[in-house]
Design a protein around this motif. Structure first.
Motif, PDB file in Angstrom:
ATOM      1  N   TYR A 128      -5.972  -0.906   2.308  1.00 52.27           N
ATOM      2  CA  TYR A 128      -6.891  -2.039   2.471  1.00 52.27           C
ATOM      3  C   TYR A 128      -7.586  -1.917   3.829  1.00 52.27           C
ATOM      4  O   TYR A 128      -7.094  -1.260   4.744  1.00 52.27           O
ATOM      5  CB  TYR A 128      -6.142  -3.375   2.448  1.00 52.27           C
ATOM      6  CG  TYR A 128      -5.316  -3.625   1.220  1.00 52.27           C
ATOM      7  CD1 TYR A 128      -5.841  -4.339   0.144  1.00 52.27           C
ATOM      8  CD2 TYR A 128      -4.003  -3.168   1.146  1.00 52.27           C
ATOM      9  CE1 TYR A 128      -5.072  -4.572  -0.979  1.00 52.27           C
ATOM     10  CE2 TYR A 128      -3.234  -3.398   0.031  1.00 52.27           C
ATOM     11  CZ  TYR A 128      -3.766  -4.105  -1.039  1.00 52.27           C
ATOM     12  OH  TYR A 128      -3.009  -4.337  -2.144  1.00 52.27           O
ATOM     13  N   SER A 171      -5.896  -7.804  -3.400  1.00 55.45           N
ATOM     14  CA  SER A 171      -6.834  -7.933  -2.284  1.00 55.45           C
ATOM     15  C   SER A 171      -6.122  -8.678  -1.161  1.00 55.45           C
ATOM     16  O   SER A 171      -4.976  -9.118  -1.315  1.00 55.45           O
ATOM     17  CB  SER A 171      -8.096  -8.693  -2.718  1.00 55.45           C
ATOM     18  OG  SER A 171      -7.757 -10.003  -3.146  1.00 55.45           O
ATOM     19  N   HIS A 183       0.865  -1.178   0.000  1.00 51.67           N
ATOM     20  CA  HIS A 183       0.000   0.000   0.000  1.00 51.67           C
ATOM     21  C   HIS A 183       0.907   1.234   0.000  1.00 51.67           C
ATOM     22  O   HIS A 183       2.104   1.150   0.285  1.00 51.67           O
ATOM     23  CB  HIS A 183      -0.961   0.014   1.203  1.00 51.67           C
ATOM     24  CG  HIS A 183      -0.295   0.292   2.520  1.00 51.67           C
ATOM     25  ND1 HIS A 183      -0.421   1.479   3.189  1.00 51.67           N
ATOM     26  CD2 HIS A 183       0.505  -0.492   3.302  1.00 51.67           C
ATOM     27  CE1 HIS A 183       0.257   1.425   4.321  1.00 51.67           C
ATOM     28  NE2 HIS A 183       0.833   0.225   4.418  1.00 51.67           N
ATOM     29  N   ILE A 204      -1.262 -10.314   0.714  1.00 54.33           N
ATOM     30  CA  ILE A 204      -1.770  -9.708  -0.506  1.00 54.33           C
ATOM     31  C   ILE A 204      -1.851 -10.746  -1.623  1.00 54.33           C
ATOM     32  O   ILE A 204      -0.909 -11.506  -1.864  1.00 54.33           O
ATOM     33  CB  ILE A 204      -0.881  -8.524  -0.949  1.00 54.33           C
ATOM     34  CG1 ILE A 204      -0.980  -7.388   0.074  1.00 54.33           C
ATOM     35  CG2 ILE A 204      -1.280  -8.029  -2.331  1.00 54.33           C
ATOM     36  CD1 ILE A 204      -0.107  -6.204  -0.237  1.00 54.33           C
ATOM     37  N   LYS A 211     -10.193  -5.922   1.826  1.00 55.73           N
ATOM     38  CA  LYS A 211     -10.718  -5.241   0.654  1.00 55.73           C
ATOM     39  C   LYS A 211      -9.939  -3.952   0.382  1.00 55.73           C
ATOM     40  O   LYS A 211      -9.444  -3.292   1.302  1.00 55.73           O
ATOM     41  CB  LYS A 211     -12.203  -4.906   0.846  1.00 55.73           C
ATOM     42  CG  LYS A 211     -13.090  -6.142   0.985  1.00 55.73           C
ATOM     43  CD  LYS A 211     -14.545  -5.744   1.154  1.00 55.73           C
ATOM     44  CE  LYS A 211     -15.455  -6.971   1.274  1.00 55.73           C
ATOM     45  NZ  LYS A 211     -16.886  -6.588   1.424  1.00 55.73           N
ATOM     46  N   GLN A 212      -9.883  -3.595  -0.894  1.00 57.64           N
ATOM     47  CA  GLN A 212      -9.207  -2.365  -1.277  1.00 57.64           C
ATOM     48  C   GLN A 212      -9.983  -1.135  -0.799  1.00 57.64           C
ATOM     49  O   GLN A 212     -11.207  -1.106  -0.870  1.00 57.64           O
ATOM     50  CB  GLN A 212      -9.043  -2.288  -2.794  1.00 57.64           C
ATOM     51  CG  GLN A 212      -8.062  -3.287  -3.381  1.00 57.64           C
ATOM     52  CD  GLN A 212      -7.921  -3.085  -4.873  1.00 57.64           C
ATOM     53  OE1 GLN A 212      -8.905  -2.779  -5.550  1.00 57.64           O
ATOM     54  NE2 GLN A 212      -6.723  -3.275  -5.400  1.00 57.64           N
TER      55      GLN A 212
END
Length: 929
Positions: free
Chosen positions: A108, A266, A86, A279, A112-113
């Motif tokens: 995230y 995700s 991220h 991830i 979930k993003q």
């Protein structure tokens, strides 16, 4: 809508709508020396194909430096290598002259993003950005802006130690997230060079793009690398079935197109629960970006993931990165830039800036050799004195005329303009002692020209060793105090004390100023009072270092075929540095009975040499005690920052022989260089030079942020070099405050009288008179200025001058107003009329005839005749030529009224010339914005 919220935030920072395009901390800062560091662990897999980075070593002599200040070099992506997966897309943007930072955090929550976005101000080394988060929409073509729900998420602070590293700190109460902080470092650096946008994706295509019909999602693009091997990186922040999604992609640029391979991830959670190994990355499909022009593009995609499908959007630019725009979009913007960077825009230069862009135009100008003034003047004088010898002051007018010739026509306009700015900071004047040395004055101007894009230390050194400056501020033949030690050990001084004039002025006016400053030029205060930069004791110690310098003695010379004698008393080699004859000898001039001319021996302007007998070496001046080292503290010189110069290891006097002569010369040179370094490395120099150069080029009232950003470049040009004036000039001209098409209310300056004349002449391709001259020999009579002819060392006007009345009441500065009053305004207006009408004769109320003047510049009749006859078109043409499209409706109406009434019967040339004059004395022309 999230894209719309960025637009609103930017608007609140100063844009009407979204358009393309307390003491000092002195710590060393590192800068990126090469390309983006290759990393195996990338926070998005699509960004892994990056190349290596290096880190610049600190220079051997490290200057004290302030902390990094957020600037246009911040843009790029950042991540925490320990939490790869991220990160942040950071954009430094210009909102009407106000620097802002746009941040999108791709993260995230619960596998979930999620993405959060916001825009906030940059202050010092921090950017504080309130973030929002959104839900509710779907992916195109099902996207509906009305379905987007935005909520405040919290605040993110980016605290930078360099442009490449720092700390991210955040606070949030949004469900599923927690407050925290982490270290971050740069992952990508967008390309910042200007490229033409014709049929290609250019560096300036980096930024955020969206479809106005689908405001609420968009694509962040970065152009990475150098031509021809460039990559387009893209991150699409979007939705699917009411939830946020972000897709990363990268691919090679081929002309105006880039086809990108995309992936989607995700599985992870928000820090501190983020685990990189959780991830899951999957191929998403392909995306394509096709540039149409600088501000429009098409975006298409084809996805293999369920719910995304294929499609296309018509995109427009939402943000452009500061310092990476697509160059001037109009002739008016190019002309505004040239008004700051040259002696006035010309149609050709406007076209060049439009074609090259701001940055490349600056680089091209920096690469041009200097058009010097002294060699030409020297040859002219040599030729003239053989047939018509005149006293030296008679040739001052020729020097000034040559200066104007370069201002009007020299190709190295930026260098000439910067040298003129420097001449008003490191002031030397031909009024007084230098009135009889026009060739020396021309050489001083050449010192400024040669060093305009060089290093400040070199410039200060050459200025300080110039015999013209030595004459002007009286450190030429500056004598030390001849201390002796009596029989009882007591110190006995001679009556001579070192001249302290230059020691004071080199600090007050040429380098550090009177009070200690933060890098943004705000004063450092102690006990409620500003802290002084120097004391009388420091002046005295500095003056001791500036002893022993006088003209070189190089022997006879030939200039322009004329032999000039130079008697050095028979000395040779280092022995000349110990000659009393040479120390007191003045370079000869060509003379005939009754007349001493301006043609001077080159030693008259060559850098001064050191004569150790007369330089303070910390030792006694008599052989009676073997030139013993003086008792402390007279044996040493203490300079800025407590730098101490110890006494010479050997005795330096007229009888010094052998190897000791060179040792003495080395000591003299070394202590001079130590003095120059002590000034050069002082933290005040960066804001001192930054503010005054900004005032001379762009605006009288730069914000503290503007000063700080330019001063930061003075401290470090990005490759570890301090004092790079070429980089400083670029930073001044490319700063958001200077380049914003909607500058702040306090931005701008009164155009100097001389610059008004040069701008008018250049706008209409002025021609020299039939004898090749322009007739400007004594401009001070009409304009209150003469290049290198200020009344005092404080220049024509002081940087802190405040015109009484509204300007002073508002706390603003207006230096140029110091030579403007009711009387001088009328004189300037009349002189402009004479120059504009040069060669044109008014024989009656309606007829204007022309005859080429002998020795005066004139606006060619062809330039006048090319202006349209129709009154409306005439006014608009002059608006574009002189006001660059900024003419107010009030002024337009007034000029048309004059043409249609009082001047209705005048012929065309009379109308045009009168309108040029009226515009030239109008506030809209006189004020440079």
């Amino acid at each position: 809508m999230i894209t719309r919220s960025i637009a609103v935030s930017l608007s609140s920072g100063g844009l009407a709508d979204v358009t393309p395009g307390s003491g000092r901390t002195r710590k060393p800062r590192h800068n990126e020396a090469g390309r983006v560091r290759q990393t195996i662990i990338c926070w998005v897999i699509a960004l892994c194909a990056l190349s290596s980075v290096g880190w610049a070593k600190e220079p051997a002599a490290t200057a004290p430096k302030a902390v990094y200040a957020v600037g246009s070099d911040l843009s790029g992506t950042f991540f925490n290598p320990a939490q790869n997966g991220h990160g942040f897309a950071v954009e430094h943007v210009d909102a009407g002259g106000t620097p802002l930072v746009v941040v999108t955090w791709f993260a995230y929550s619960g596998g979930k993003q999620r993405w959060m976005v916001g825009v906030g101000p940059a202050v010092g080394n921090e950017a504080r950005v309130p973030l929002t988060i959104s839900t509710g929409a779907d992916f195109p073509p099902r996207f509906s802006g009305a379905a987007v729900v935005q909520q405040p998420w919290g605040e993110l602070t980016l605290r930078l130690s360099t442009r490449d590293a720092g700390t991210a700190i955040w606070t949030t109460s949004y469900p599923g997230f927690s407050s925290g902080q982490m270290p971050i470092q740069r992952l990508t650096q967008p390309a910042a060079t200007f490229d033409s946008t014709s049929n290609q994706i250019a560096s300036c295509h980096s930024g955020t793009w969206f479809d106005p019909a689908q405001s609420g999602h968009g694509v962040i693009t970065e152009v990475i690398g150098t031509t021809p091997n460039r990559t387009l990186v893209a991150i699409w922040y979007a939705f699917l079935n009411g939830e946020q999604r972000w897709i990363t992609a990268a691919g090679p640029i081929q002309g105006a197109n880039a086809t990108l391979s995309a992936s989607i991830t995700s599985g992870a959670d928000f820090p501190p629960n983020f685990i990189p190994s959780s991830i899951v990355s999957q191929p998403w499909g392909t995306m394509s970006f096709r540039a149409i022009d600088a501000n429009t593009a098409t975006w298409s995609w084809n996805s293999t993931q369920p719910g995304f499908g294929s499609g296309s959007l018509n995109m427009v630019r939402l943000t452009g990165l500061t310092g990476s725009d697509c160059g001037p979009g109009t002739d008016a913007l190019a002309a505004r830039f040239l008004t700051q960077a040259t002696f006035g825009p010309t149609p050709a230069d406007i076209g060049s800036v439009r074609q090259l862009g701001y940055k490349e135009w600056i680089e091209q100008q920096k690469s041009l050799p200097p058009t010097l003034t002294r060699p030409l003047l020297e040859q002219q004088v040599a030729a003239l004195v053989l047939s018509n010898p005149q006293n030296a002051p008679a040739y001052r007018g020729l020097r000034v005329q040559n200066w104007f010739a370069n201002a009007l026509a020299a190709p190295d306009q930026l260098r000439q303009r910067v040298a003129y700015a420097l001449s008003q900071i490191l002031v030397l004047s031909d009024i007084g002692v230098l009135d009889d040395n026009p060739i020396g004055i021309a050489e001083y101007n050449d010192i400024l020209l040669r060093n305009a894009f060089g290093n400040y230390r070199s410039l200060l050194r050459e200025v300080s060793r110039s015999p013209m400056m030595g004459n002007y501020l009286t450190h030429l033949r500056n004598l030390k105090t001849d201390w002796t030690i009596g029989a009882n050990g007591a110190l006995v001084p001679s009556l001579i004390q070192p001249d302290e004039n230059y020691a004071r002025e080199v600090m007050q006016l040429f380098s550090i100023g009177l009070v200690e400053r933060n890098r943004d030029f705000t004063p450092i205060v102690s006990g409620g009072q500003p802290v002084a930069t120097y004391t009388q004791d420091l002046i005295s110690n500095t003056a001791k270092v500036l002893t022993g310098f006088s003209y070189q003695c190089s022997g006879p010379a030939t200039v322009g075929g004329i032999n000039l004698a130079r008697n050095c008393g028979g000395c040779t080699g280092t022995g000349c540095n110990f000659s009393t004859t040479a120390f007191f000898s003045t370079p000869s001039r060509y003379a005939v009975p009754g007349t001493v001319t301006a043609l001077i021996h080159p030693d008259g302007y060559a850098p001064m040499a050191c004569y150790p007998r007369y330089a303070d070496s910390g030792r006694s001046a008599t052989s009676a005690n073997a030139y013993a080292v003086l008792p402390a503290p007279n044996d040493r010189k203490t300079l800025l920052a407590g730098i101490t110069i110890q006494p010479s290891n050997v005795a330096c006097h007229t009888g010094t022989t052998g190897a000791d002569q060179q040792t003495c010369i080395n000591y003299c040179e070394s202590q001079f260089d130590t003095l120059m370094n002590s000034l050069y490395l002082h933290p005040n120099v960066a804001p001192f030079m930054a503010r005054q150069l900004i005032q001379r080029l762009t605006t009288s009232n730069p914000s503290i942020g503007y000063i700080d950003r330019v001063a930061a470049v003075f401290e470090d040009d990005g490759s570890g070099v301090r004092g790079n004036l070429g980089a400083v000039v670029g930073a001044i001209l490319l700063d958001p405050e200077a380049r914003s098409p909607t500058p702040s209310a306090n931005f701008g300056k009164l155009r100097e009288p001389i610059l008004r004349l040069t701008a008018i002449w250049r706008a209409f391709a002025v021609s020299a008179g039939s004898n090749g001259g322009n007739g400007v020999t004594n401009p001070e009579r009409g304009f209150g200025q003469r290049p290198l002819g200020a009344q005092t060392v404080f220049n024509f006007y002081e940087p802190d001058f405040q015109q009484p009345g509204p300007i002073a009441n508002a706390g603003l500065f207006a230096p140029e107003f110091q030579i403007l009053d009711e009387s001088t305004f009328i004189a300037m207006s009349d002189e402009l009329w004479r120059r504009i009408f040069s060669g044109y004769t008014i024989t009656n109320a309606t007829t204007t005839t022309f005859a080429t003047p002998t020795g005066s510049a004139y606006i060619p009749p062809t330039a006048i005749d090319a202006i349209p006859i129709d009154h409306g078109a005439m006014v608009e043409t002059l608006n574009q030529r002189l006001l660059y499209g900024r003419m107010s409706q009030t002024m337009r109406t007034r000029l048309l009224s004059i043409l249609n009434s009082g001047m209705v019967g005048a012929e065309h040339r009379r109308k045009v010339l009168n309108l040029i004059h009226l515009i030239s004395i109008s506030p809209e022309f006189v004020v440079q914005i």
